[in-house]
Design an enzyme around this catalytic site. Structure first.
Site, PDB file in Angstrom:
ATOM      1  N   LEU A  15       0.863  -1.184   0.000  1.00  0.00           N
ATOM      2  CA  LEU A  15       0.000   0.000   0.000  1.00  0.00           C
ATOM      3  C   LEU A  15       0.896   1.228   0.000  1.00  0.00           C
ATOM      4  O   LEU A  15       1.759   1.373   0.880  1.00  0.00           O
ATOM      5  CB  LEU A  15      -0.895  -0.017   1.249  1.00  0.00           C
ATOM      6  CG  LEU A  15      -1.670   1.265   1.586  1.00  0.00           C
ATOM      7  CD1 LEU A  15      -2.687   1.595   0.509  1.00  0.00           C
ATOM      8  CD2 LEU A  15      -2.353   1.137   2.943  1.00  0.00           C
ATOM      9  N   SER A  16       0.739   2.104  -0.996  1.00  0.00           N
ATOM     10  CA  SER A  16       1.469   3.369  -1.042  1.00  0.00           C
ATOM     11  C   SER A  16       2.980   3.137  -0.959  1.00  0.00           C
ATOM     12  O   SER A  16       3.540   2.446  -1.802  1.00  0.00           O
ATOM     13  CB  SER A  16       0.969   4.257   0.091  1.00  0.00           C
ATOM     14  OG  SER A  16       1.483   5.550  -0.045  1.00  0.00           O
ATOM     15  N   TRP A  17       3.651   3.630   0.107  1.00  0.00           N
ATOM     16  CA  TRP A  17       5.105   3.410   0.236  1.00  0.00           C
ATOM     17  C   TRP A  17       5.403   1.913   0.152  1.00  0.00           C
ATOM     18  O   TRP A  17       6.363   1.491  -0.487  1.00  0.00           O
ATOM     19  CB  TRP A  17       5.586   3.969   1.579  1.00  0.00           C
ATOM     20  CG  TRP A  17       7.069   3.844   1.812  1.00  0.00           C
ATOM     21  CD1 TRP A  17       8.020   4.786   1.526  1.00  0.00           C
ATOM     22  CD2 TRP A  17       7.788   2.721   2.370  1.00  0.00           C
ATOM     23  NE1 TRP A  17       9.274   4.322   1.857  1.00  0.00           N
ATOM     24  CE2 TRP A  17       9.154   3.065   2.377  1.00  0.00           C
ATOM     25  CE3 TRP A  17       7.409   1.464   2.847  1.00  0.00           C
ATOM     26  CZ2 TRP A  17      10.136   2.205   2.861  1.00  0.00           C
ATOM     27  CZ3 TRP A  17       8.387   0.600   3.328  1.00  0.00           C
ATOM     28  CH2 TRP A  17       9.740   0.976   3.333  1.00  0.00           C
TER      29      TRP A  17
ATOM     30  N   GLY B  44       3.968  -0.183  -1.510  1.00  0.00           N
ATOM     31  CA  GLY B  44       3.878  -0.640  -2.891  1.00  0.00           C
ATOM     32  C   GLY B  44       5.227  -0.588  -3.589  1.00  0.00           C
ATOM     33  O   GLY B  44       5.558  -1.466  -4.389  1.00  0.00           O
TER      34      GLY B  44
END
Lengths: 281, 581
Positions: free
Chosen positions: A114-116, A118
């Site tokens: 998720l986000s970072w 990712g």
């Protein structure tokens, strides 16, 4: 004087076993929810920047009990001790791989970033190809080479203040997270656990530094795992065009667009978890 | 009492003799005696390392003045030293290290003429330093202070600490083709990069909490922001009606009471048929700066409420360790004041000091200025940092806890040996600023010895009104909570007292599993005011005090009943708070 009158629940729920694991000199706080079906590959979650593993609780709760779920705090965040030496994605990936080994997960796992997280997930999928069966990239991009967010949004991402100060989190949540947070920013403050868990300071900056200058753009073609890209059409941090670029460049990728913002995986877990499970199954 | 290991007159028994530096290759038993204590929190953990090598100005002045008054003695000592050093130089000195002094155990120290001279010069100088302190004949406080400084300084200057000079470092370098030096340097850099800035005494992955430590089966049945309450799964068909709640120290994690299987206090209690509940304190951070004695006292009451509900018992027993004992005693005084003392069937205090008059090295080291600095620092930060406390602990016994790891880790490039207590010791926790302040107030003002001087949850604390029976334990070689200081609790608390004096020090007196042929304890029929009188009439019993406590507690724990079932379980033991770094 008692502080016990207003119980908060800063820790994972029933069924999660929290422990610490030390690999390569780094100590990580890890939470493992054992699934009821050993035949289903475990799901390893990689979290957004500055977020402790508690933040992912709503998403974990929305997942099928058959599936084992592994979460961890990066050094200096949540309950993991502060890192002594900085790290970057390529030195941290082996730590995560070692952690899986120490936890007894020797078969390939599915990885969701998720986000970072990712970014870490993309790097991990290339660097430890045999460890990763399927890849899910949620609200994430290709690192420093990507279509950037509004500078005002990025500036707010430079400090961990939203993780430490519930009031501040409420005031900026709509602007930086988009989606339903625009109408209900108080939920973001709760979702970030900014009242129950102390946000990081040095750990946050180390995490920020770990991906600075890093980009997956040149090696997206090396990601061989079937990949699901999940992106929101109102994500101020990761403009949705990045998801389209990734979906085009990753050889075996699917794209799922949803109506919502950056942390919908947590705040609208009930809607997104089934999409992800369908892909994994 | 601090004392240089090089002191040739060190008595055979007691703390000071134990200061002989054991190489980490041996089970570091001595080290266990130095690792914990409450009083240490009273030291200014913020003081830089150099402060340990310099005595407070007043003490230095009085030391100097005392010596200046007897110039003859000083001249004689100087002459002795010069003569001895002369003998050392020509190789005719008879000086040899004590049998227990493992720093110079390698044959090279006696066989190599250069090394022998270096060692003997050190021993001669250390002996004179020691004799001068004796000559100065200062009052106890200055004496403790100057001895503390002298220990740090003299031990730091030992030739065995110097790379290349220490034959072990050369041998390791030859054996490994120089790799040991590279590894040692790496360890040195890693250790100094973050507090505690002392050689690490254990590898960070030597043990896994929940697997080989804190592994007694159980479940978290209550979670509040301050603590988790663990209920251990009974292993006997019937259990004692009155449940036992254990109150661990507020420094480091609770699993000192649940170390490796076979060494776990909790495991022993459970297998003896006791219903055991454990409070696992949350590791506070800066948001919890306001958690003071009242917060922690209320937490014990919350745990009692929960246990009474869960077990259906109207009464509980309490066993508290070290700083947990201070809070527990104050809670009992509060219960006595509000007329609810009958909720507690029995109380036990392990290595707990309630009366701080002359409670050892640490209280001698305190002066008003450093106390103020300590509270001010933790107030600004919101908490007292555990890593800095660990550093202070280590320097209380530099030969055991610093220099032998210095030689092992850096000079020889070896990993420190695995030892559960030292792993626990390295798993530091913070202490909230308010609790730090409250403890200091209690200790400096010695507030628990005077009725009404301290309060708990609004009630004035008068320990004499606590008429619950007490079981009090101490370690004979405990230098942080000296046994005589622990003993004085018997005079403060009302009710019947049983005092147990165990072998070894602060932690090893607790971790005392039955079956160790070396462990014994002393006990007497009554507890007179003078600890020495008690000691004179005490008899020695072979074995550990754990079974004795189980018998004592059993007499106060009611009938045998079937274990209650159907408790809501929030998480498996060891819970989640124990993992918060």
């Amino acid at each position: 004087m008692s502080s016990t009158s207003s119980p908060e629940s800063p820790s994972p729920g029933r069924g999660d076993v929290v422990r610490t694991v030390t690999v390569g000199g780094r100590t990580l706080r890890v939470s493992v929810r054992r699934g009821t079906d050993a035949g289903v590959p475990a799901l390893l979650l990689m979290n957004g920047i500055g977020a402790s593993l508690e933040v992912l609780q709503p998403f974990v709760d929305a997942l099928d009990r058959r599936r084992s779920v592994i979460r961890f705090d990066v050094p200096g965040v949540g309950g993991s001790p502060r890192p002594v030496v900085p790290y970057n994605l390529s030195t941290f990936s082996p730590v995560v791989s070692g952690m899986l080994g120490r936890l007894g997960f020797d078969d390939p796992v599915d990885v969701l970033g998720l986000s970072w997280g990712g970014g870490l997930a993309q790097h991990f999928a290339v660097q430890h190809r045999r460890r990763v069966r399927r890849l899910v990239l949620a609200a994430t991009g290709t690192g420093s080479l990507m279509v950037p967010a509004d500078p005002r949004v990025l500036a707010k991402m430079l400090t961990p203040r939203r993780h430490r100060d519930p009031e501040y989190a409420r005031s900026i949540a709509g602007e930086i997270y988009g989606g339903t947070m625009r109408d209900d920013p108080a939920r973001a403050a709760r979702a970030l656990h900014s009242a129950s868990r102390l946000g990081p300071r040095r750990g946050y900056y180390y995490q920020l530094a770990a991906s600075t200058g890093w980009s997956s753009l040149p090696f997206l073609r090396l990601i061989r795992q079937p990949t699901l890209i999940v992106a929101g059409n109102d994500d101020p941090i990761i403009p949705v065009v990045n998801a389209r670029i990734m979906a085009r460049l990753i050889p075996d990728a699917r794209l799922h667009l949803y109506d919502g913002g950056h942390i919908a995986l947590v705040t609208e877990a009930g809607e997104l978890a089934p999409v992800i499970e369908e892909f994994l199954d | 009492m601090a004392q240089p290991a090089t002191d040739p007159k060190a008595p055979e028994k007691g703390t000071s003799a134990k200061a002989a530096a054991g190489r980490p290759a041996d089970p570091p038993e001595e080290a266990t005696e130095a690792v914990m204590g409450l009083d240490m929190v009273l030291i200014d953990a913020a003081r830089g390392p150099l402060r340990r090598l310099v005595p407070p100005a007043g003490t230095a002045l009085r030391f100097g003045t005392a010596l200046a008054r007897q110039p003859g003695t000083v001249a004689r000592r100087g002459g002795e030293l010069a003569r001895e050093l002369g003998k050392v130089a020509v190789g005719r000195s008879e000086l040899a290290p004590g049998k227990k002094d493992k720093r110079f155990a390698d044959p090279a120290w006696s066989g190599n003429p250069l090394l022998r001279r270096a060692m003997q010069a050190h021993l001669a100088t250390a002996r004179v330093a020691w004799e001068l302190i004796e000559d100065a004949d200062l009052d106890w406080q200055d004496d403790e202070r100057i001895r503390f400084t002298a220990t740090n300084l003299v031990d730091a200057l030992a030739p065995s600490n110097v790379p290349v000079v220490n034959p072990l470092s050369l041998k390791a370098a030859i054996d490994t083709g120089g790799k040991s030096a590279v590894k040692g340097l790496g360890r040195f850099v890693r250790d100094l990069a973050s507090p505690p800035r002392v050689p690490s005494m254990v590898e960070p992955d030597a043990f896994t909490v929940g697997e080989d430590l804190a592994s007694t089966p159980g479940a978290v049945v209550v979670r509040t922001p301050v603590f988790e309450l663990i209920r251990y799964t009974p292993t006997t068909e019937t259990v004692r009606q009155v449940p036992l709640i254990m109150v661990p120290p507020t420094i480091n994690k609770y699993y000192i009471a649940d170390l490796a299987p076979g060494r776990s206090i909790v495991e022993h209690y459970v297998s003896s048929g006791q219903q055991v509940f454990m409070m696992s304190w949350r590791n506070p951070d800066e948001r919890h700066a306001e958690w003071g004695l009242d917060t922690y006292g209320q937490a014990i009451l919350d745990a009692m409420d929960a246990v009474e509900r869960a077990t259906g018992s109207e009464r509980v027993a309490l066993q508290a360790f070290c700083s947990g004992g201070i809070i527990t005693a104050m809670v009992l005084a509060h219960l006595a004041a509000i007329g609810q003392q009958d909720r507690v069937a029995a109380a036990s205090y392990a290595v707990t000091v309630l009366d701080w008059s002359r409670a050892g090295t640490v209280s001698a080291l305190m002066d008003e200025e450093s106390v103020k600095a300590a509270t001010e620092k933790s107030r600004r930060k919101g908490y007292l940092d555990g890593a800095q406390l660990a550093e202070v602990f280590a320097w209380l016994r530099p030969n055991d806890l610093v220099w032998n790891y210095w030689v092992n880790n850096y000079l020889q490039g070896k990993p420190p040996p695995n030892f559960d207590i030292l792993f626990w010791n390295a798993d530091t926790t913070r202490m909230s600023a308010a609790l730090h302040r409250d403890f200091i107030d209690i200790a400096i003002g010695n507030a628990l010895t005077e009725p009404g001087k301290a309060t708990m949850l609004g009630s004035p604390v008068d320990l004499s009104k606590v008429t619950v029976d007490s079981y009090i334990t101490a370690g004979i070689a405990d230098h942080l909570c000296p046994w005589q200081a622990c003993y004085r609790s018997t005079q403060l608390l009302g009710g019947g007292n049983r005092f147990i004096l165990s072998t070894s020090g602060h932690i090893a007196s607790l971790v005392n599993p039955p079956g160790n042929p070396k462990s014994t304890f002393q006990v007497a029929a009554d507890t007179p005011a003078d600890p020495e009188k008690w000691l004179a009439q005490a008899e020695t019993v072979q074995g550990s005090w754990w079974p004795d406590y189980m018998t004592w507690l059993g007499e106060r724990s009611g009938d045998q009943v079937a274990p209650p079932s159907g408790l809501e379980e929030l998480a498996e033991a060891p819970g989640t708070y124990v993992f918060d770094k």
